[in-house]
Design an enzyme around this catalytic site. Structure first.
Site, short mmCIF file in Angstrom:
data_model
loop_
_atom_site.label_atom_id
_atom_site.label_comp_id
_atom_site.label_asym_id
_atom_site.label_seq_id
_atom_site.Cartn_x
_atom_site.Cartn_y
_atom_site.Cartn_z
N PRO A 87 0.61 -0.94 -0.25
CA PRO A 87 -0.03 -0.10 -0.08
C PRO A 87 0.92 1.19 0.01
O PRO A 87 1.44 1.64 0.84
CB PRO A 87 -0.62 -0.16 1.17
CG PRO A 87 -0.98 -1.89 1.93
CD PRO A 87 0.76 -2.20 1.07
N CYS A 88 0.95 2.19 -0.95
CA CYS A 88 1.34 3.37 -1.03
C CYS A 88 0.73 4.69 -0.06
O CYS A 88 1.39 5.55 -0.34
CB CYS A 88 1.23 3.38 -2.75
SG CYS A 88 -0.23 4.13 -3.27
N GLN A 89 -0.38 4.61 0.70
CA GLN A 89 -0.95 5.79 0.98
C GLN A 89 -0.27 6.45 2.11
O GLN A 89 0.08 7.51 2.30
CB GLN A 89 -2.17 4.77 1.60
CG GLN A 89 -3.40 5.31 0.88
CD GLN A 89 -3.10 3.93 0.32
OE1 GLN A 89 -2.60 3.09 0.49
NE2 GLN A 89 -4.11 3.61 -0.23
N PHE A 91 3.75 7.28 2.24
CA PHE A 91 3.94 7.46 1.13
C PHE A 91 3.87 8.14 0.41
O PHE A 91 4.77 9.23 -0.61
CB PHE A 91 5.12 6.65 0.93
CG PHE A 91 5.34 5.26 1.78
CD1 PHE A 91 6.43 5.86 3.01
CD2 PHE A 91 5.66 4.38 1.56
CE1 PHE A 91 6.70 5.10 3.52
CE2 PHE A 91 5.25 3.10 2.83
CZ PHE A 91 6.26 3.68 3.66
#
Length: 413
Positions: A87-89, A91
């Site tokens: 999950p990129c949230q 960063f």
């Protein structure tokens, strides 16, 4: 038709709707196991690729890494590629815009980086591929990247491997994807092979193929009437037709060409952002607000099929769930054609495959006769009261939100 000959294997973590895996499949890989926690994304995979085994439960933290390898039917060292996008949230740049920063490694979702590394150590794949937003490697905010590097160094010491990291900052449009989408790809080889960045093929400069455009991708779906579910909503919906193709709210700032309704850079970039037919799409968002683009050039929301096209998903691929879920699944996905490119390059550079093709099969064909831009509408009267002198944004860290957070920090201190 998918090839049935022996193919290189991939274990997929954080599979989502399967964009990365579809590209790898097209490049010749066999998906042995998918690990995905979201129920609707799992339903999408079951609907379209029932032969891809899904780990149950879908939460990676509920599996011992060795168990995931066993579920894939492989022993330590036999896996060709471990692939996934945690999950990129934690960063994401949008986290900085909304909150001045993000929790990064303090965000519980960042624990997925540790989970990824545990599977690397259990499987010892010949190659690993990790996708994330560019914020993972921002200067001074690269804790996540350093965690990965240090984790691989520990694995090398314990397992006598030689994983060496290559960081690729890729814009999908530079490889023929009809979307401007910047992402980080981290690739490492167990044998220490240094992965070379694929040369860009598309652009505006001499020597490059022209960008694939939004018209190339979705022009055949362009109709004057659309379902009610695609009508924009919210406070700013009626302002959208007054913004030209390819522009955003900045059109209605001093010097922008429209009415002075907003201050320069006082809104986020994707606010009232529209596609231009003759350019690649702007980045597809996973969880847009009602005024968040990109919007269609006809001042409406993009349909699920249009979102799929812009992400280079095959036309026969069906996204399960309602429209909001489909937007989330597709906005979080890797463009399939970009994954195809990386899969081919991993086979050629790391796995030593001979006669790897160079052309991509998932890119849209060029479409002739792109129409002129849509005619711009007038600004409705209800917005004209906003006309006036608006101060521009004062700069990074100087906006009202940042100053408020600074005051709150001082009070707590």
């Amino acid at each position: 038709m998918r090839c049935t000959a022996k193919r290189p294997t991939v274990l997929s973590l954080f599979t989502g709707a399967g964009g990365l895996d579809l590209g790898l499949e097209t490049a010749g890989f066999e998906t042995r196991l998918c690990v995905e926690i979201d129920d609707e994304a799992r339903a999408t995979i079951r609907r379209n690729r029932p032969e891809w085994k899904l780990a149950t439960p879908g939460d990676i933290h509920q599996h011992a890494p060795g168990d995931l390898l066993a579920l894939s039917g492989l022993d330590e060292g036999e896996l060709d590629l471990l692939a996934g996008g945690p999950p990129c949230q934690p960063f994401s740049k949008s986290g900085y815009w909304l909150a001045g920063d993000s929790k990064r490694l303090g965000d519980p979702r960042a624990a997925t980086l540790d989970a990824y590394l545990r599977v690397v150590e259990a499987a010892l794949p010949r190659a690993m591929l990790l996708e994330n937003v560019r914020g993972l490697t921002f200067d001074g905010k690269d804790e996540g990247f350093r965690l990965l590097e240090q984790g691989l160094e520990r694995i090398n010491r314990r397992k006598k491997t030689n994983y060496q990291v290559t960081v690729l900052h890729l814009n999908a449009a530079c490889y023929g994807v009809p979307q401007l989408r910047d992402r980080v790809f981290i690739i490492a080889s167990r044998a220490g092979t240094i992965f070379e960045m694929p040369a860009a093929t598309h652009g505006d400069s001499e020597g490059f193929e022209p960008y694939r455009t939004a018209w190339d991708a979705i022009g055949d779906l362009d109709v004057a009437n659309w379902p009610d579910e695609l009508a924009p909503t919210g406070k700013w919906a009626k302002l959208l037709p007054s913004i030209p193709e390819g522009q955003n709210y900045l059109w209605h700032t001093p010097g922008g060409g429209g009415e002075p309704l907003f201050g320069w850079r006082t809104r986020f970039w994707s606010f009232l952002l529209k596609l231009a037919k003759d350019r690649p799409s702007w980045t597809i968002q996973a969880e847009p607000g009602p005024a968040t683009g990109p919007f269609h050039w006809r001042s409406r929301l993009l349909s699920v099929r249009e979102l799929c096209r812009l992400q280079t998903f095959p036309d026969d691929y069906v996204i399960e769930g309602d429209r909001r879920s489909a937007q989330r699944q597709l906005g979080n996905a890797v463009p399939c054609a970009l994954a195809e490119l990386l899969g081919l390059e991993i086979q050629r550079q790391i796995l030593g495959s001979a006669d790897v093709r160079m052309e991509l099969q998932l890119l849209p064909a060029r479409r002739a006769s792109c129409p002129p831009p849509q005619r711009r509408g007038r600004v409705p009267k209800e917005y004209l009261a906003l006309r006036g002198k608006h101060r521009p944004h004062p700069g990074t860290g100087l906006g009202p939100g940042a100053l408020r957070r600074e005051r709150e920090h001082d009070l707590v201190g």
